[in-house]
Design an enzyme around this catalytic site. Sequence first.
Site, short mmCIF file in Angstrom:
data_model
loop_
_atom_site.label_atom_id
_atom_site.label_comp_id
_atom_site.label_asym_id
_atom_site.label_seq_id
_atom_site.Cartn_x
_atom_site.Cartn_y
_atom_site.Cartn_z
N GLU A 4 0.91 -1.23 -0.09
CA GLU A 4 -0.02 0.13 -0.17
C GLU A 4 0.94 0.87 0.28
OE1 GLU A 4 -2.82 0.19 3.66
OE2 GLU A 4 -3.82 -1.33 2.41
N HIS B 69 2.67 -0.36 14.54
CA HIS B 69 1.75 -0.26 13.94
C HIS B 69 0.88 -1.05 14.99
CE1 HIS B 69 2.93 0.64 10.23
NE2 HIS B 69 4.08 -0.25 10.38
N ARG C 193 -14.64 -8.71 14.33
CA ARG C 193 -15.24 -9.34 15.61
C ARG C 193 -14.94 -8.20 16.64
NH1 ARG C 193 -10.19 -7.80 16.97
NH2 ARG C 193 -8.09 -7.73 15.76
#
Length: 617
Positions: free
Chosen positions: A200, A235, A297
């Site tokens: 990305e 991250h 979730r």
Amino acid sequence: MIESLLIANRGEIARRITRTARALGIRTIAVHSDVDAAMPFVREADEAVCIGTAPAADSYLRQDRLLDAARATGAQAIHPGYGFLSENADFAEAVVAAGLVWVGAPPAAIRAMGLKDAAKARMIAAGVPVTPGYLGEDQSPARLKTEADAIGYPVLIKAVAGGGGKGMRQVDAPGDFAEALASCQREAAASFGDDRVLIEKYILSPRHIEVQVFGDMHGQVVHLFERDCSLQRRHQKVIEEAPAPGMDAATRAAVCDAAVRAAKAVDYVGAGTIEFIADGSEGLRADRIWFMEMNTRLQVEHPVTEAITEQDLVEWQLRVASGEPLPKTQDALSITGWAMEARLYAENPATGFLPSTGPLDVLRFPSGVRIDSGVEEGGDVTPYYDPMIAKLIVQGATRAEAASRLAAAAGGTRVWPVRTNAAFLARAAAHPDFVAGRVDTGFIARHADALIPTAEPSPAIVAAAAAAIVPAAGNDPWTALRGFRSNATPAMRVAVEVAGQPYLTDPASLPDAAVVDGVIFARGEAWPFGERRADHLAGASEGDGALLAPMPGRVIAVPVVEGLRVARGERLLVLEAMKMEQALVAPFDGVVAELKAVEGAQVTEGMVLARIVTGED
């Protein structure tokens, strides 16, 4: 309503689910590994079953044992929590096939959104904007490098089956790509059993915005507004908040509507999160927010959404899984106040955030704060599972009030002897840029010098430790005369050891400090202290080239051999602990004279793994 529930998870989230289930009159069954037998989540459940040994692969990831436990205890439903098998479509199908209720997303939706490349393609078809990148099947290093070069650096390598920051690397220059790719693929294979990646474009001023969505079996999908999870390190989310700072009504409507479209595109049921990346260089704008992925979730940070909407999301999950419609319609949901959550980890910021394990002799939190924790004082932090000790959740009428309360909560947290990031969290929440809402995913790296505590105690801590040693100095005339001589200065010098180092200082109290069992706690830091030993050496000798294990873990790579000449900074071996990799490098130019590290071996903290010498012999 479901009557009995097996919780296929552990720790903090298992306790969280049990709390709501009990309030609804649902019988709960805990499952646990052998090392978790005495954990609070096991004790608090109505029933418990041991399903294996410590490694998750031998217990919490054993689908067969989980299903056997459900049958043996008469469980009607299984809640997977988050992590482990929560986004495993095969397990979800097996639960349903066994005649049980799956308290989670439909298997088809998990599959549709579980692979990042396929999910992005589906979002494009649904009209949801996505970031530019490479989603192709050709996974050869050469092709991936070519695509990264074409996208333009910096780029982000992400595991196709990834999550939680695992299998993800930022690459700033072409020369760094090959090593980052290899590390990313290795971590992805170990964490998810799938080493495929996508590429990305890396946004230079990125904001991490996510939207909580919920669907039921009757075709209804709503959002519960957005969260900002921009404060990250490597991250991994550190502080989350809701709502997002700087989010105006028009932008909120655009991003939340896109999230609902994304959920409807996969016929979503249950709790889910649509994650977006925003270019925050000019504030939040609807045309600069792109879809990243969907987590099928409940999220770790769900409590901040619960706080601002005054809803119990676990209750929503249980009601939806029971076939009930969503408890609220979209127009009945609104935002009240501001909420923040900080993740308290067992790690030491002063040593590069290396994991910390051991007994929790002291574990105390300030009052007035929601604490979601999987451990308690007197327990242990083991090297087998995620290093999060607790979530500190606060709420305020305004963002400034919430930030102030979070800084105070982190600063008032006391943990020992396990090291934590409490002081780091307190400093982050009190930083002027954070308080002003000037946050993006580079915040921590930008302000690291101000956020990361030093390995040495401050003069104020040393003085407070000295004051704790002579607490009666102001009232006891004999102690007050220590070192007395004619014409001496009135100051009383005290010899004290703090964290094993000797100091001579004037004692002085520190208003926000507390002393517990020979440890001084202040502003999130913890320092052991005592009277200076007579035999204490004045200083340490220079290093002899020995490389010691900085943490307990497993050796996953040893790219050198004995006798090899190495350069300063060259990688000698790689350790893995608590799902993180740590490289050990040569401290100076020399020769590998001794190599005790063996790939695949478990090591303990302080073990000599290698030794470098400057000569040939």
